[in-house]
Design a protein around this motif. Structure first.
Motif, mmCIF file in Angstrom:
data_model
loop_
_atom_site.group_PDB
_atom_site.id
_atom_site.type_symbol
_atom_site.label_atom_id
_atom_site.label_comp_id
_atom_site.label_asym_id
_atom_site.label_seq_id
_atom_site.Cartn_x
_atom_site.Cartn_y
_atom_site.Cartn_z
ATOM 1 N N MET A 1 0.520 -1.190 -0.324
ATOM 2 C CA MET A 1 -0.482 0.079 -0.027
ATOM 3 C C MET A 1 1.268 1.371 0.115
ATOM 4 S SD MET A 1 -2.771 1.311 2.916
ATOM 5 C CE MET A 1 -4.153 1.341 1.978
ATOM 6 N N LYS A 2 0.847 2.299 -1.169
ATOM 7 C CA LYS A 2 1.725 3.361 -1.317
ATOM 8 C C LYS A 2 0.801 4.469 0.080
ATOM 9 C CE LYS A 2 2.627 6.676 -4.590
ATOM 10 N NZ LYS A 2 2.917 6.655 -6.193
ATOM 11 N N LYS A 3 -0.151 4.684 -0.380
ATOM 12 C CA LYS A 3 -1.046 5.871 0.227
ATOM 13 C C LYS A 3 -1.549 5.374 1.803
ATOM 14 C CE LYS A 3 0.307 9.619 -2.559
ATOM 15 N NZ LYS A 3 -0.086 10.965 -2.944
ATOM 16 N N ASN A 4 -2.233 6.014 2.982
ATOM 17 C CA ASN A 4 -3.433 5.058 3.241
ATOM 18 C C ASN A 4 -4.780 6.119 3.466
ATOM 19 O OD1 ASN A 4 -3.465 7.691 4.630
ATOM 20 N ND2 ASN A 4 -2.157 7.370 7.052
ATOM 21 N N SER A 5 -5.801 5.724 4.131
ATOM 22 C CA SER A 5 -6.530 6.561 3.923
ATOM 23 C C SER A 5 -7.121 7.684 3.820
ATOM 24 C CB SER A 5 -7.841 5.560 4.627
ATOM 25 O OG SER A 5 -7.896 6.226 5.952
ATOM 26 N N GLU A 6 -6.135 8.521 4.438
ATOM 27 C CA GLU A 6 -6.221 9.966 4.650
ATOM 28 C C GLU A 6 -5.199 10.588 3.352
ATOM 29 O OE1 GLU A 6 -3.990 10.646 8.403
ATOM 30 O OE2 GLU A 6 -6.334 10.053 9.465
ATOM 31 N N GLY A 7 -5.094 9.787 2.537
ATOM 32 C CA GLY A 7 -3.442 10.082 1.690
ATOM 33 C C GLY A 7 -2.445 10.313 1.864
ATOM 34 N N THR A 10 2.368 5.158 3.341
ATOM 35 C CA THR A 10 2.737 4.370 5.093
ATOM 36 C C THR A 10 3.994 4.284 5.575
ATOM 37 O OG1 THR A 10 2.339 2.598 3.597
ATOM 38 C CG2 THR A 10 0.605 3.477 4.754
ATOM 39 N N GLY A 11 4.343 4.027 6.511
ATOM 40 C CA GLY A 11 5.653 3.886 7.505
ATOM 41 C C GLY A 11 6.710 2.727 6.484
ATOM 42 N N GLU A 12 5.605 1.263 6.257
ATOM 43 C CA GLU A 12 6.239 0.008 5.067
ATOM 44 C C GLU A 12 6.447 0.191 3.912
ATOM 45 O OE1 GLU A 12 6.765 -3.238 4.597
ATOM 46 O OE2 GLU A 12 6.462 -2.652 6.839
ATOM 47 N N PHE A 13 5.792 1.327 3.790
ATOM 48 C CA PHE A 13 6.050 1.993 1.399
ATOM 49 C C PHE A 13 6.936 2.951 2.141
ATOM 50 C CE2 PHE A 13 6.000 5.129 -1.811
ATOM 51 C CZ PHE A 13 6.031 4.767 -2.537
ATOM 52 N N LYS A 14 7.490 3.747 3.356
ATOM 53 C CA LYS A 14 8.809 4.569 3.165
ATOM 54 C C LYS A 14 9.909 3.481 3.191
ATOM 55 C CE LYS A 14 5.935 7.934 5.234
ATOM 56 N NZ LYS A 14 5.706 8.974 6.958
ATOM 57 N N ARG A 15 9.742 2.690 4.518
ATOM 58 C CA ARG A 15 11.399 1.170 4.819
ATOM 59 C C ARG A 15 11.199 1.055 3.026
ATOM 60 N NH1 ARG A 15 11.752 -3.385 5.479
ATOM 61 N NH2 ARG A 15 9.668 -4.083 4.593
ATOM 62 N N LYS A 16 10.323 0.492 2.298
ATOM 63 C CA LYS A 16 10.088 -0.154 1.060
ATOM 64 C C LYS A 16 11.696 0.861 0.913
ATOM 65 C CE LYS A 16 6.976 -3.591 1.621
ATOM 66 N NZ LYS A 16 6.038 -3.945 0.882
ATOM 67 N N ILE A 17 11.252 1.799 0.173
ATOM 68 C CA ILE A 17 12.054 3.075 -0.546
ATOM 69 C C ILE A 17 13.475 2.966 -0.382
ATOM 70 C CG2 ILE A 17 11.494 5.242 -1.612
ATOM 71 C CD1 ILE A 17 9.827 3.028 -2.228
ATOM 72 N N GLU A 43 14.998 12.593 0.057
ATOM 73 C CA GLU A 43 15.478 12.414 0.731
ATOM 74 C C GLU A 43 15.784 12.690 2.614
ATOM 75 O OE1 GLU A 43 19.196 16.328 0.781
ATOM 76 O OE2 GLU A 43 17.617 16.464 -0.295
ATOM 77 N N LYS A 44 14.378 13.068 2.548
ATOM 78 C CA LYS A 44 13.246 13.226 4.077
ATOM 79 C C LYS A 44 13.302 12.046 4.534
ATOM 80 C CE LYS A 44 9.333 14.749 5.910
ATOM 81 N NZ LYS A 44 8.207 15.060 5.809
ATOM 82 N N TRP A 45 12.594 11.253 3.824
ATOM 83 C CA TRP A 45 12.635 10.241 4.338
ATOM 84 C C TRP A 45 13.857 8.895 4.703
ATOM 85 C CZ3 TRP A 45 8.522 7.800 0.414
ATOM 86 C CH2 TRP A 45 7.523 8.299 -0.062
ATOM 87 N N ASP A 46 14.946 9.792 4.157
ATOM 88 C CA ASP A 46 16.735 9.159 4.388
ATOM 89 C C ASP A 46 16.984 9.609 5.789
ATOM 90 O OD1 ASP A 46 18.015 6.867 3.383
ATOM 91 O OD2 ASP A 46 19.577 8.509 2.834
ATOM 92 N N ARG A 47 17.200 10.605 5.689
ATOM 93 C CA ARG A 47 17.098 11.233 6.621
ATOM 94 C C ARG A 47 16.744 11.340 8.275
ATOM 95 N NH1 ARG A 47 15.963 16.326 5.760
ATOM 96 N NH2 ARG A 47 13.903 16.357 7.204
#
Length: 71
Positions: A1-7, A10-17, A43-47
């Motif tokens: 899942m890329k985005k949750n119901s709020e758009g 998700t944390g799981e998607f960020k981790r996978k990226i 870059e933000k997620w990586d930081r």
């Protein structure tokens, strides 16, 4: 899942990226193009991952949008 119901992503998607970027040695720009992400987001997620570990990616997205340092 890329985005949750709020758009929000998700944390799981960020981790996978982040993991995909590390394994495949992608630049932030390459990952953003490949996964159709807004500029600067990889870059933000990586930081966040570097500073807080995986658990930081699962925090409420609103709490990580602006990081303020108290002086």
């Amino acid at each position: 899942m890329k985005k949750n119901s709020e758009g929000k992503y998700t944390g799981e998607f960020k981790r996978k990226i982040i993991k995909y970027m590390q394994i495949n040695q992608l630049s932030y720009c390459q990952a953003e193009i490949l996964f159709d992400l807004p500029e600067g987001l990889a870059e933000k997620w990586d930081r966040i991952y570097f500073e807080e570990g995986e658990e930081g990616l699962y925090k409420n997205p609103d709490s990580t949008v602006k990081r303020r340092h108290n002086s």
